[in-house]
Each structure stands twice: as C-alpha cells, then as structure tokens.
Design a protein around this motif. Sequence first.
Motif, mmCIF file in Angstrom:
data_model
loop_
_atom_site.group_PDB
_atom_site.id
_atom_site.type_symbol
_atom_site.label_atom_id
_atom_site.label_comp_id
_atom_site.label_asym_id
_atom_site.label_seq_id
_atom_site.Cartn_x
_atom_site.Cartn_y
_atom_site.Cartn_z
ATOM 1 N N SER A 219 9.257 6.107 -16.431
ATOM 2 C CA SER A 219 9.466 7.470 -16.177
ATOM 3 C C SER A 219 9.871 8.090 -14.836
ATOM 4 O O SER A 219 9.718 7.001 -13.911
ATOM 5 N N PRO A 220 10.773 9.047 -14.787
ATOM 6 C CA PRO A 220 10.892 9.261 -13.394
ATOM 7 C C PRO A 220 9.507 9.531 -12.451
ATOM 8 O O PRO A 220 8.771 10.031 -12.924
ATOM 9 N N HIS A 221 9.897 8.778 -11.231
ATOM 10 C CA HIS A 221 8.449 9.074 -10.572
ATOM 11 C C HIS A 221 8.861 8.595 -9.224
ATOM 12 O O HIS A 221 9.966 7.816 -8.982
ATOM 13 N N SER A 222 8.092 8.770 -8.154
ATOM 14 C CA SER A 222 8.112 8.303 -6.660
ATOM 15 C C SER A 222 6.571 8.013 -6.093
ATOM 16 O O SER A 222 5.959 8.744 -6.556
ATOM 17 N N SER A 238 7.323 1.102 -11.039
ATOM 18 C CA SER A 238 8.450 0.266 -11.055
ATOM 19 C C SER A 238 8.380 -0.561 -9.821
ATOM 20 O O SER A 238 7.910 -0.018 -8.552
ATOM 21 N N THR A 239 8.453 -1.824 -9.689
ATOM 22 C CA THR A 239 8.613 -2.741 -8.623
ATOM 23 C C THR A 239 9.847 -3.213 -8.230
ATOM 24 O O THR A 239 10.099 -3.752 -7.131
ATOM 25 N N ALA A 240 10.941 -2.576 -8.899
ATOM 26 C CA ALA A 240 12.311 -3.089 -8.757
ATOM 27 C C ALA A 240 13.006 -1.884 -7.981
ATOM 28 O O ALA A 240 14.191 -2.259 -7.480
ATOM 29 N N PHE A 241 12.806 -0.669 -7.935
ATOM 30 C CA PHE A 241 13.398 0.233 -7.166
ATOM 31 C C PHE A 241 12.779 0.807 -6.185
ATOM 32 O O PHE A 241 11.740 0.743 -6.042
ATOM 33 N N SER A 242 13.703 1.542 -5.106
ATOM 34 C CA SER A 242 13.092 2.118 -4.056
ATOM 35 C C SER A 242 12.154 3.325 -4.218
ATOM 36 O O SER A 242 11.567 3.776 -3.201
ATOM 37 N N VAL A 243 11.833 3.731 -5.482
ATOM 38 C CA VAL A 243 10.796 4.649 -5.691
ATOM 39 C C VAL A 243 9.476 4.079 -5.345
ATOM 40 O O VAL A 243 8.717 4.978 -5.059
ATOM 41 N N ASN A 244 9.352 3.158 -5.229
ATOM 42 C CA ASN A 244 7.903 2.417 -5.294
ATOM 43 C C ASN A 244 8.181 1.619 -3.555
ATOM 44 O O ASN A 244 8.808 0.556 -3.664
ATOM 45 N N ASN A 245 7.619 2.339 -2.567
ATOM 46 C CA ASN A 245 7.809 1.861 -1.288
ATOM 47 C C ASN A 245 6.853 2.475 -0.258
ATOM 48 O O ASN A 245 6.096 3.496 -0.502
ATOM 49 N N HIS A 246 6.629 1.506 0.809
ATOM 50 C CA HIS A 246 6.025 2.004 1.984
ATOM 51 C C HIS A 246 4.379 2.165 1.509
ATOM 52 O O HIS A 246 3.941 3.095 2.082
ATOM 53 N N ASN A 247 3.886 1.426 0.635
ATOM 54 C CA ASN A 247 2.570 1.384 0.246
ATOM 55 C C ASN A 247 1.608 0.334 0.690
ATOM 56 O O ASN A 247 2.279 -0.748 1.159
ATOM 57 N N ILE A 248 0.543 0.525 0.867
ATOM 58 C CA ILE A 248 -0.252 -0.623 1.241
ATOM 59 C C ILE A 248 -1.521 -0.854 0.188
ATOM 60 O O ILE A 248 -2.218 0.087 -0.251
ATOM 61 N N GLY A 249 -1.763 -2.240 -0.017
ATOM 62 C CA GLY A 249 -2.852 -2.643 -0.942
ATOM 63 C C GLY A 249 -3.708 -3.533 -0.378
ATOM 64 O O GLY A 249 -3.284 -4.448 0.600
ATOM 65 N N ASN A 250 -5.149 -3.647 -0.676
ATOM 66 C CA ASN A 250 -5.837 -4.481 -0.201
ATOM 67 C C ASN A 250 -5.701 -5.864 -1.131
ATOM 68 O O ASN A 250 -6.192 -6.967 -0.488
ATOM 69 N N SER A 251 -4.892 -5.754 -2.178
ATOM 70 C CA SER A 251 -4.548 -7.008 -2.887
ATOM 71 C C SER A 251 -2.999 -7.046 -3.059
ATOM 72 O O SER A 251 -2.187 -6.510 -2.084
ATOM 73 N N THR A 252 -2.716 -7.275 -4.325
ATOM 74 C CA THR A 252 -0.963 -7.274 -4.442
ATOM 75 C C THR A 252 -0.649 -6.324 -5.653
ATOM 76 O O THR A 252 0.103 -6.519 -6.370
ATOM 77 N N GLN A 253 -1.484 -4.938 -5.205
ATOM 78 C CA GLN A 253 -1.120 -3.829 -6.366
ATOM 79 C C GLN A 253 0.299 -3.514 -6.286
ATOM 80 O O GLN A 253 1.068 -3.172 -7.276
ATOM 81 N N PHE A 254 0.788 -3.682 -5.051
ATOM 82 C CA PHE A 254 2.200 -3.256 -4.870
ATOM 83 C C PHE A 254 3.166 -4.427 -4.734
ATOM 84 O O PHE A 254 2.823 -5.375 -4.038
ATOM 85 N N ALA A 255 4.254 -4.653 -5.241
ATOM 86 C CA ALA A 255 5.282 -5.809 -5.140
ATOM 87 C C ALA A 255 5.475 -5.818 -3.556
ATOM 88 O O ALA A 255 5.700 -4.782 -2.840
ATOM 89 N N ALA A 256 6.003 -7.015 -3.297
ATOM 90 C CA ALA A 256 6.189 -7.188 -1.882
ATOM 91 C C ALA A 256 7.952 -6.937 -1.497
ATOM 92 O O ALA A 256 8.536 -7.601 -1.176
ATOM 93 N N GLY A 290 4.955 4.324 7.039
ATOM 94 C CA GLY A 290 5.091 5.454 5.902
ATOM 95 C C GLY A 290 6.796 5.521 5.854
ATOM 96 O O GLY A 290 7.375 5.364 6.802
ATOM 97 N N LEU A 291 6.975 6.218 5.107
ATOM 98 C CA LEU A 291 8.412 6.528 4.771
ATOM 99 C C LEU A 291 8.820 7.644 5.975
ATOM 100 O O LEU A 291 8.226 8.518 6.276
ATOM 101 N N ASP A 292 10.098 7.431 6.622
ATOM 102 C CA ASP A 292 10.453 8.095 7.899
ATOM 103 C C ASP A 292 9.423 8.039 8.965
ATOM 104 O O ASP A 292 9.470 8.905 10.214
ATOM 105 N N GLY A 293 8.777 6.884 9.082
ATOM 106 C CA GLY A 293 7.981 6.555 10.165
ATOM 107 C C GLY A 293 6.579 7.347 10.203
ATOM 108 O O GLY A 293 6.004 7.179 11.208
#
Length: 312
Positions: A219-222, A238-256, A290-293
């Motif tokens: 779905s469209p999301h960011s 989505s783990t493949a596109f830039s809509v998923n970015n600059h996140n922090i997880g205590n584990s591997t919830q977000f792709a590297a 984060g995004l844009d510093g």
Amino acid sequence: MKKITFTSMLLFMSCFICLATTHIVDSHYPRPAGVFATIQLAYDAASIGDTILISPALGQYDGIALTKRVHIVGTGWADPSGSVPHTKTSGFTFNAGSQGSSISGLEINGMIQISTDSITVKRNKLLYIYVGASSTNIVIVQNFIIANRQMGYWYDGSIIAIWENTEVFISNNIIINTGNVNQNHGIYTSFPTNVIVCNNVLRAEESTINIGMSGGNYSPHSVFNNIIVWGGGTSGVSTAFSVNNHNIGNSTQFAAINNNQQNVDMSTVFVDATNYNYHLKEGSPAIGAGLDGTDCGIYGGPFPFVDNGRTW
C-alpha cells in the motif's frame, strides 16, 4: 503576585482558541451561568465550529458521539500539581457530519472511533484508536497511547487499528501495547491504505507496525524517523524502497537499508525508557539520525511531542 486559578486560565484560553463561541464544561457545583455540567449539554448548545473547553475535575466526564464539527479541548492529561487534577473522560465517536473536528488535551479512558473524514486527535493520553473504512485526512499526533490489547482479531489487538481505503498521518506519538503474548500490535492496518508513520516511539509484542498489503503490492505508505523500543517485526512495511528509512529498532525490525539502524541498545537512546521518559540522552544515536537531519523519536520533526499534553 496574583495566583492564577484554573477558572481564569480557562477564560484566558477561550480568548485565543478561535473566533467562534467557546462553551465551558465544569462538573463542580455551583456553576456560573452559562457553564455546562456535561460535555453532552455543551455539545447540544454548540454551533458548527464552536469549541468545548473542559475544566479539570476529580471524576471523569462522559464522552459523546459527534455528528457536527466542534473542537473539544482539555487542559492536559497529567495533574498540574498534587492538589489540582487533570481532565478525564470516557471514549468519543466521530460520525458523519463531524468532519473537521478535533480533540486535544484529555485523558480518554476508552476508544476514539472515527467513521468520517478530517479528524484531528492531538495531545491526548488514551487507550486505542479505531479508524473506519474510507476515512481520509485523519491526523493522530503528539498522543500517549497505551493499553493491553491482545484479543483474537487484529483490530481488537491493536493500539491503532486502521481499515481499508483510509488516509492517516501518525506522527510524534508514544504507542505502547503492554500485552506480552502474540496477537497484540502497535499500528495495524487493513489494505489498501495510505499511511504516513513518522517520529513515533513504539512497543508491541507481535507486530509493531503492520501496513496491509494486497497480494505482493505494498500500500502507499511512508515510515521514517521511528524508534521501536521492543517488539515484533514491521510486517507489511516495504524493505526495498526509500519509503522505509531513518528508523531505529532494538532488534532487526527494520531492514539494514536507507539509514535504518538495527540492534540498538535503548539504554543509550533515552533518558529513562522504563518510565516512558523518551527524551534523548546526551550522545544518543537518535540525535540527528532522522530524515533531513532531524532527531528520530517523538521530539524530532515539525511536530515535537508536548509533555503532559498541555494545550496552552
């Protein structure tokens, strides 16, 4: 120096909220003329676009179902002092006709149910939010949302449950599901949805952020600038596109990828996460990450979290 009372403060606030009429609710007795004992009585007297200003009380006000546009405002969801209470209510429902309404500055011991467009939920402490199908322009910002939600269906086990064909902006909230078994979620959506999730702090045992998919199509999301302090994967993000970015997880919830950070020790991030103090400590890896510093987490971005939900 003169002492400022809550009555004078409410009158001061009413001068700046809007040019429409402000109706004050106060459960204390006796009440001045024109002050209402319940939210429902004030709502019945209100015209479209009016503001309902709710004074603090020891007890809890009953929430209402809305079918016209009004703005409901409390003084914040934490006691200003040991001798002064804050504003507490039960749940609210926003139905057709209430488009353009907002609610802020309350402790809401129940559900906010949204079944229409253009609703703003801001600076409240509450249990959970239900966004019905085809609701657009929904803004959920600067809230502290915490409950134990672990029932059998996804929408019963979610802190924020979002049905299909919706447009929702979720920013700078604390979102915590205290349940410790499977089938409890932070944000969970049906599909398709158009959702922006940014600068939140989240915790849930099974899935922290689940944005619904239709087959293999996302779905469209960011999703950006969020911090997951504990919990399950971000299924459906989505783990493949830039809509998923600059996140922090205590584990591997977000792709590297896309400047996401994995396996971060949360004791290095926050002042006191155990007691829900999510201010960033000195040297935190979330500072400027984060995004844009901007900072990741609830105090970063254009809508920084307001402690205690103060509305003035």
